[in-house]
Design a protein around this motif. Structure first.
Motif, short mmCIF file in Angstrom:
data_model
loop_
_atom_site.label_atom_id
_atom_site.label_comp_id
_atom_site.label_asym_id
_atom_site.label_seq_id
_atom_site.Cartn_x
_atom_site.Cartn_y
_atom_site.Cartn_z
N MET A 1 -46.30 24.45 -51.95
CA MET A 1 -47.32 24.72 -52.97
C MET A 1 -48.74 24.61 -52.42
N PHE A 2 -48.91 24.08 -51.21
CA PHE A 2 -50.25 23.97 -50.65
C PHE A 2 -50.83 25.35 -50.38
N ARG A 3 -52.08 25.57 -50.79
CA ARG A 3 -52.79 26.81 -50.52
C ARG A 3 -53.81 26.66 -49.39
N ARG A 4 -54.16 25.40 -49.07
CA ARG A 4 -55.08 25.13 -47.98
C ARG A 4 -54.56 23.95 -47.17
N SER A 5 -55.04 23.84 -45.94
CA SER A 5 -54.69 22.67 -45.14
C SER A 5 -55.40 21.45 -45.71
N GLU A 6 -54.84 20.26 -45.39
CA GLU A 6 -55.38 19.05 -46.01
C GLU A 6 -55.13 17.83 -45.14
N PHE A 7 -56.10 16.93 -45.11
CA PHE A 7 -55.96 15.62 -44.45
C PHE A 7 -56.22 14.53 -45.48
N VAL B 1 -52.63 -8.91 -48.44
CA VAL B 1 -52.57 -8.11 -47.20
C VAL B 1 -53.39 -6.84 -47.36
N LEU B 2 -54.19 -6.53 -46.35
CA LEU B 2 -54.91 -5.27 -46.27
C LEU B 2 -54.14 -4.33 -45.36
N SER B 3 -53.90 -3.10 -45.81
CA SER B 3 -53.07 -2.19 -45.02
C SER B 3 -53.46 -0.74 -45.28
N VAL B 4 -52.78 0.16 -44.61
CA VAL B 4 -52.93 1.61 -44.83
C VAL B 4 -51.57 2.12 -45.29
N PRO B 5 -51.32 2.21 -46.60
CA PRO B 5 -50.00 2.59 -47.09
C PRO B 5 -49.63 4.06 -46.91
N GLN B 6 -50.65 4.93 -46.69
CA GLN B 6 -50.32 6.35 -46.59
C GLN B 6 -51.42 7.09 -45.85
N MET B 7 -51.02 8.09 -45.06
CA MET B 7 -51.95 9.06 -44.48
C MET B 7 -51.14 10.27 -44.03
N GLY B 8 -51.79 11.42 -43.92
CA GLY B 8 -51.03 12.59 -43.54
C GLY B 8 -51.88 13.82 -43.34
N LEU B 9 -51.23 14.87 -42.82
CA LEU B 9 -51.90 16.12 -42.50
C LEU B 9 -50.96 17.28 -42.82
N VAL B 10 -51.47 18.26 -43.54
CA VAL B 10 -50.71 19.48 -43.87
C VAL B 10 -51.43 20.68 -43.28
N PHE B 11 -50.67 21.51 -42.57
CA PHE B 11 -51.20 22.75 -42.02
C PHE B 11 -50.66 23.90 -42.87
N SER B 12 -51.55 24.59 -43.55
CA SER B 12 -51.14 25.68 -44.43
C SER B 12 -51.20 27.02 -43.70
N PHE C 1 -46.60 23.32 -42.83
CA PHE C 1 -46.04 22.21 -42.07
C PHE C 1 -46.82 20.94 -42.37
N GLY C 2 -46.13 19.83 -42.32
CA GLY C 2 -46.81 18.57 -42.61
C GLY C 2 -46.26 17.42 -41.80
N ILE C 3 -47.13 16.42 -41.58
CA ILE C 3 -46.72 15.16 -40.98
C ILE C 3 -47.37 14.05 -41.80
N GLY C 4 -46.60 13.07 -42.19
CA GLY C 4 -47.12 12.03 -43.06
C GLY C 4 -46.59 10.65 -42.72
N PHE C 5 -47.41 9.65 -42.97
CA PHE C 5 -47.05 8.25 -42.80
C PHE C 5 -47.01 7.60 -44.18
N THR C 6 -45.92 6.89 -44.48
CA THR C 6 -45.77 6.23 -45.77
C THR C 6 -45.26 4.81 -45.57
N ARG C 7 -45.91 3.85 -46.21
CA ARG C 7 -45.40 2.48 -46.20
C ARG C 7 -44.42 2.34 -47.34
#
Length: 504
Positions: free
Chosen positions: A69-75, A101-112, A128-134
């Motif tokens: 469903m992505f129409r544009r790339s996104e970070f 606790v301070l953390s980074v629960p999510q980050m990612g990159l989608v190439f449209s 295509f996408g790559i993502g990090f999820t806690r």
């Protein structure tokens, strides 16, 4: 696998010690199978209900069809602050603890790679996408205390009971004492908390705990640290902007450390015993892999229907452990004994998961979405690593049977809504993680209430979410024919999370 490691692991499973460093048990299986509300701040703000929603980086970890469903790339980048609070109650003795606790629960990159609206073709390109999820945050502090009755048995009697149950003799305990400790009852023998004696009348040989008097003060402090994280690589595509399909491979890494200190103290001056302290520490490190496949249908603009499946996650774990026991007496020096640090490797397979969802869009004013998720906690199972000859043993048969007898299949539910006013978004949600236990005397359901808001601009957006989760659990430091202390634990977890996104 080293023969000594096999023996230690097998012995540890027989012991049944609730906090022991070596034990791989049903508690571990549930820890890595039961996940909380996760994803970006947008998704967490609506209770995690995203199976039919799509167009969010979190789709990678639940329904990768949403990538189509992505129409544009996104970070995206999502820092968060988590507050963990536990309240314990043991026979009316209440103790509270907290850990933040301070953390980074999510980050990612989608190439449209979506085709333009003026380009021909029913298939609208591949994203295509790559993502990090806690997936889980294990940071927690639990403390409790209890005062026994005048004749109530305690962990000292438990040590003696272990020696009887495992058929320990003076000869083999002395050998362990002189050659290096490898068992919990060996530690207790080495610190003179019990002895092997013979009944003069019957000739029966049994383990006799040392004489103590009066009530015993019991205290334990448990500190847990670590997290369970997933990196997903996936793709999604669109057919006529009505059907979306996708798949992703998840690589899961986990690290869990538990440090516990258990103490007993006696105030009577009529016996030699004064106190004992059992220190236990272990760290589990694991890596696993799973596959997710999903589909989203959009028969009309106002309706989306989604479904996905996730294969069992196949983990390989390595545990490092160490354990020490100290005992104090008023007529001699403080005794101590330790199990040398060791290591044990094994495998764990978590349950298969299936998720379905629906999202209804209310024109430009927002949407309502709901998910239902199925998984069978009783299907989790442990196995040994290959011994190098293509075979494995059956050392986990008992614990796998316990998993089957303790847990059941469940349906989990999530519902959320988003309201829109110009560039602003307002969100709320509710999630139920159903009780995984078959016959527990308490309700193990976890309820999560969520709120969120955000602002969407042409190329940037910012979202914030608040998640409040509450659940109950029980814990016993040892098992002794119903005479062990039972700790009722109320777990409260609050998370504040921000997501900053950039479209390009």
């Amino acid at each position: 696998m080293n023969v000594n490691k096999i023996f230690l692991a097998s012995l540890a499973l027989m012991l049944g010690w609730g906090g022991t460093a070596f034990a791989q048990d049903e508690v571990d299986a549930l820890r890595y199978s039961r996940l909380g509300v996760s994803g970006s701040a947008r998704i967490q703000g609506i209770g995690g209900a995203q199976a039919a929603l799509g167009a969010d980086i979190s789709s990678l970890s639940v329904n990768p069809a949403g990538l189509g469903m992505f129409r544009r790339s996104e970070f995206t980048f999502s820092p968060g602050l988590q507050f963990n609070n536990t309240d314990t109650n043991t026979n009316g003795n209440q103790v509270s603890d907290s850990r933040n606790v301070l953390s980074v629960p999510q980050m990612g990159l989608v190439f449209s790679n979506r085709k333009g609206d003026n380009e021909d073709g029913d298939w609208r390109g591949v994203n295509f996408g790559i993502g990090f999820t806690r997936l889980n945050n294990f940071n927690q502090q639990v403390s409790y205390q209890n005062t026994t009755g005048e004749i109530t048995p305690t962990i000292v009697e438990y040590f003696a009971d272990l020696a009887d149950a495992n058929g320990r003799t003076v000869s083999d305990l002395d050998q362990e004492f002189n050659g290096g400790f490898y068992s919990l009852e060996g530690l207790a023998y080495g610190t003179y908390l019990y002895d092997i004696v013979e009944d003069e009348t019957t000739g029966e040989v049994y383990a006799a705990p040392l004489v103590r008097e009066g009530s015993i003060l019991q205290q334990e402090s448990i500190r847990r640290r670590g997290s369970q994280n997933q990196i997903d690589f996936g793709f999604g595509t669109s057919y006529k902007d009505r059907l979306y399909i996708g798949a992703s491979v998840g690589i899961v890494t986990t690290r869990y450390t538990q440090e516990s200190v258990y103490r007993e103290a006696e105030s009577s001056e009529n016996t030699a015993f004064t106190d004992l302290e059992l220190r236990d520490e272990f760290t589990s490190r694991g890596t696993g892999v799973n596959l997710k496949v999903g589909v989203i249908a959009r028969p009309v603009d106002a309706l989306r229907i989604g479904a996905s499946i996730q294969t069992p996650t196949a983990y390989t774990f390595t545990d490092d452990y160490q354990q020490s026991l100290y005992a104090g007496y008023d007529d001699g020096p403080r005794e101590s004994a330790s199990i040398m640090p060791g290591q044990f490797s094994y495998r764990l397979t978590t349950p298969f998961k299936a998720t379905g969802g629906v999202a209804v869009f209310l024109s430009k004013y927002g949407f309502i979405t709901a998910d239902i998720e199925y998984l069978n906690y009783s299907s989790a199972h442990f196995s040994e690593e290959d011994d190098g000859y293509g075979t494995t043993g059956n050392y986990f048969t008992g614990v796998n049977n316990t998993i089957s007898d303790t847990y059941r299949s469940v349906w989990n539910y999530r519902i959320g809504a988003e309201g829109r006013y110009e560039a602003f978004r307002f969100r709320a949600g509710y999630a139920i993680s159903s009780d995984p236990y078959k016959n527990a005397s308490f309700d193990g359901q976890i309820n999560s209430f969520t709120l969120g808001t955000g602002i969407r601009l042409q190329n940037y957006y910012v979202d914030v979410a608040y998640v409040n989760s509450n659940g109950n659990s029980r814990y016993s430091p040892y098992t002794l024919y119903g005479d062990e202390p039972v700790v009722d634990i109320e777990n409260k977890q609050s998370t504040v999370m921000f997501t900053v996104g950039y479209n390009f």
